[in-house]
Design an enzyme around this catalytic site. Structure first.
Site, PDB file in Angstrom:
ATOM      1  N   ALA A 265      12.131   5.240   2.418  1.00  0.00           N
ATOM      2  CA  ALA A 265      11.943   3.798   2.603  1.00  0.00           C
ATOM      3  C   ALA A 265      11.929   3.316   4.054  1.00  0.00           C
ATOM      4  O   ALA A 265      11.341   2.285   4.360  1.00  0.00           O
ATOM      5  CB  ALA A 265      13.018   3.045   1.843  1.00  0.00           C
ATOM      6  N   GLY A 269       9.097  -1.314   5.805  1.00  0.00           N
ATOM      7  CA  GLY A 269       7.953  -2.229   5.703  1.00  0.00           C
ATOM      8  C   GLY A 269       7.491  -2.427   4.261  1.00  0.00           C
ATOM      9  O   GLY A 269       7.239  -3.559   3.829  1.00  0.00           O
ATOM     10  N   LYS A 270       7.407  -1.322   3.521  1.00  0.00           N
ATOM     11  CA  LYS A 270       6.844  -1.436   2.162  1.00  0.00           C
ATOM     12  C   LYS A 270       7.874  -1.994   1.185  1.00  0.00           C
ATOM     13  O   LYS A 270       7.527  -2.739   0.263  1.00  0.00           O
ATOM     14  CB  LYS A 270       6.291  -0.085   1.711  1.00  0.00           C
ATOM     15  CG  LYS A 270       5.150   0.353   2.624  1.00  0.00           C
ATOM     16  CD  LYS A 270       4.491   1.610   2.241  1.00  0.00           C
ATOM     17  CE  LYS A 270       3.480   2.044   3.289  1.00  0.00           C
ATOM     18  NZ  LYS A 270       4.095   2.581   4.527  1.00  0.00           N
ATOM     19  N   ASP A 339       6.304   7.361  -0.216  1.00  0.00           N
ATOM     20  CA  ASP A 339       5.550   7.201   1.038  1.00  0.00           C
ATOM     21  C   ASP A 339       6.093   8.265   1.997  1.00  0.00           C
ATOM     22  O   ASP A 339       6.967   7.996   2.809  1.00  0.00           O
ATOM     23  CB  ASP A 339       5.789   5.776   1.570  1.00  0.00           C
ATOM     24  CG  ASP A 339       4.957   5.466   2.794  1.00  0.00           C
ATOM     25  OD1 ASP A 339       3.790   5.875   2.837  1.00  0.00           O
ATOM     26  OD2 ASP A 339       5.479   4.809   3.717  1.00  0.00           O
ATOM     27  N   CYS A 394      -0.044   8.760   5.761  1.00  0.00           N
ATOM     28  CA  CYS A 394      -0.971   8.175   6.741  1.00  0.00           C
ATOM     29  C   CYS A 394      -1.685   9.293   7.488  1.00  0.00           C
ATOM     30  O   CYS A 394      -1.795   9.269   8.706  1.00  0.00           O
ATOM     31  CB  CYS A 394      -0.268   7.195   7.665  1.00  0.00           C
ATOM     32  SG  CYS A 394       1.230   7.798   8.386  1.00  0.00           S
TER      33      CYS A 394
END
Ligand SMILES: C[S@@+](CC[C@H](N)C(=O)[O-])C[C@H]1O[C@@H](n2cnc3c(N)ncnc32)[C@H](O)[C@@H]1O
Length: 469
Positions: A265, A269-270, A339, A394
């Site tokens: 986490a 941001g997410k 993520d 990313c």
């Protein structure tokens, strides 16, 4: 006179001697290239053939400063005034423009059609699960050779660290030797688990959260957002985010009352975006690195006012999301976001500090796909049956994107009897492409935002999987 001005030939002799005598010596141990230059060489070598004619444009985007979206912090007291300022500057409400003038009725009809098709597909997949001998490979129109080229190219296997253990022929084949083991066991990831795996894909309808307000400048507008402004208690009314980072959260398709686990986490941001949707009733933010958890806490303290409802939704945890043996968040969440740490391509070509392409980080880099696969396997174990996992990175690297998804789906199936279906992100891709701000590259599994100069977001890879069993 001749002493002061030596003849031309003397000059030449001196210069010649000088070049021989003082030839610069380069220490053999010193790397000849900076990590960012090495990263760029690596990308030219692997991504060049993969993206073909598109590579020069993607490369240029990667090497240029990225563009941002402004996420309006609707928990800040002055957000509306500041939202108006951004609107006056010409920044558009991205989600509103994506929704367009489509009325609720039409959206509802579209949803019913998409969900009807998805249900048909689900029944087909469930039949296949009950009777594996009839396993269909229907949704895959490409030939085996094509897939081989995409997923097992040098950009794939070359980056995958070989397993130190031995492989048996059986362990390489799906559905064979598939003893469904107990939950608390380790798994060894070889990188070959996904070989021959076909992940069923179904139609998917996504609602974009109505309470999420995101502003973006039009493509090719070179304006920058002003520094975020604060309200009287110091809570900023927006923050800036790479446009790619919005998509994993939109892909989650959050619904009112959902419990959400954000497995990696920090810096948050997410998780914050998810909180701004006001939809989840619980947001568990996990990160294994203490320093990163500190950043996450600071982000929450900065952007979430103490007296807001949202603050009680957050739970912070520090667990190793890649440890399959000790992971104990099982079948507990409606939505899970993985993520994962990755080679962060944009950062890798632009900064040398902490660069994963530095010589000292080679092993860390080569180990990434194994780490990512384990995190995704745990994500699939954490989600409830019927719930969904979004995997995101990313990087443009297929070995950290599609190959990880294929391997994790195979491990989840073989070792934990978890069956999954991929949710098509076609709707999201077409909406975001039509906004003019996003450019995608076609992938067999998931969706990939690629950088391009006029509106430079990403890279961002996203894949959504729903657990059927
Ligand atoms: C790409 S960043 C996450 C960014 C974050 N989702 C956001 O939007 O702000 C990856 C994170 O994974 C964390 N991480 C790395 N290995 C981990 C592990 N084994 N378990 C949990 N978190 C891990 C890192 O500390 C890092 O904060």
């Amino acid at each position: 006179m001749s002493c002061l001005r030596p003849s031309h030939s003397i000059y030449l002799t001196q210069i010649r001697c000088k070049t021989v005598k003082f030839k610069p010596k380069i220490a053999k141990t010193k790397p000849l290239k900076t990590p960012s230059a090495q990263a760029l060489d690596h990308f030219d070598f692997y991504y060049g053939p993969l993206f073909g004619k598109k590579w020069p444009s993607i490369r240029l985007g990667l090497l240029s400063p990225n563009r941002y979206l402004a996420v309006m912090n609707t928990m800040s007291r002055n957000w509306e005034a500041h939202d108006e300022i951004l609107s006056d500057m010409g920044a558009k409400d991205l989600l509103k423009s994506v929704r367009g003038k489509t009325g609720d009725e039409i959206i509802e009809t579209k949803r019913i059609i998409a969900e009807g098709r998805a249900e048909e597909k689900t029944q087909e997949v469930k039949k296949d699960i009950a009777n594996p001998s009839t396993l269909s490979a229907d949704n895959d129109s490409s030939s085996d050779e094509e897939r081989e080229e995409i997923f097992r190219s040098a950009a794939g296997l070359g980056e995958f660290r070989a397993s130190p253990g031995e492989l048996s022929a059986g362990s390489l084949q799906m559905g064979q030797g598939g003893v469904k083991n107990s939950q608390n066991k380790d798994v060894e990831i070889t990188g070959f688990e996904g070989e021959g795996v076909r992940i069923p894909k179904r139609d998917h309808f996504l609602y974009y959260p109505k309470n999420l307000r995101v502003r973006a400048f039009d493509r090719a507008v070179l304006l920058d957002f002003p520094a975020p402004m604060k309200d009287e208690v110091g809570v900023p009314s927006y923050w800036l985010l790479d446009g790619g980072s919005l998509l994993p959260v939109l892909s989650l398709g959050l619904q009112k009352g959902d419990s959400l686990l954000d497995m990696c986490a920090a810096p948050g941001g997410k998780s914050l975006l998810a909180a701004l949707s006001t939809l989840p009733s619980k947001i568990v933010c996990n990160d294994f690195k203490l320093a990163r958890l500190g950043q996450l806490k600071r982000a929450l303290m900065t952007y979430v006012p103490e007296d807001s409802e949202a603050i009680d939704k957050f739970v912070l945890k520090r667990k190793d999301a890649s440890d399959v043996k000790t992971w104990d968040e099982l079948e507990a969440y409606d939505k899970v976001l993985a993520d994962v740490p990755c080679s962060t391509d944009r950062l890798s070509v632009s900064t040398d500090e902490g660069n994963i392409f530095s010589t000292g980080s080679t092993q860390l880099r080569l180990d990434l796909p194994v780490l990512q696969t384990k995190i995704l396997v745990n994500a699939l174990r954490s989600v409830k049956i019927g719930g969904s996992v979004v995997y995101s990175t990313c990087t443009l690297s297929p070995s950290q994107n599609e190959a990880v998804v294929e391997n994790a789906v195979a491990v989840a199936r073989n070792d934990f009897a978890i069956e999954t279906v991929e949710e098509s992100l076609h709707q999201l891709v077409s909406h975001m492409t039509s906004s003019g701000l996003y450019r995608f590259h076609n992938t067999q599994i998931g969706a990939l935002v690629v950088p391009f100069l006029p509106s430079n977001f990403g890279p961002m890879y996203i894949c959504k999987l729903t657990r059927l069993q």
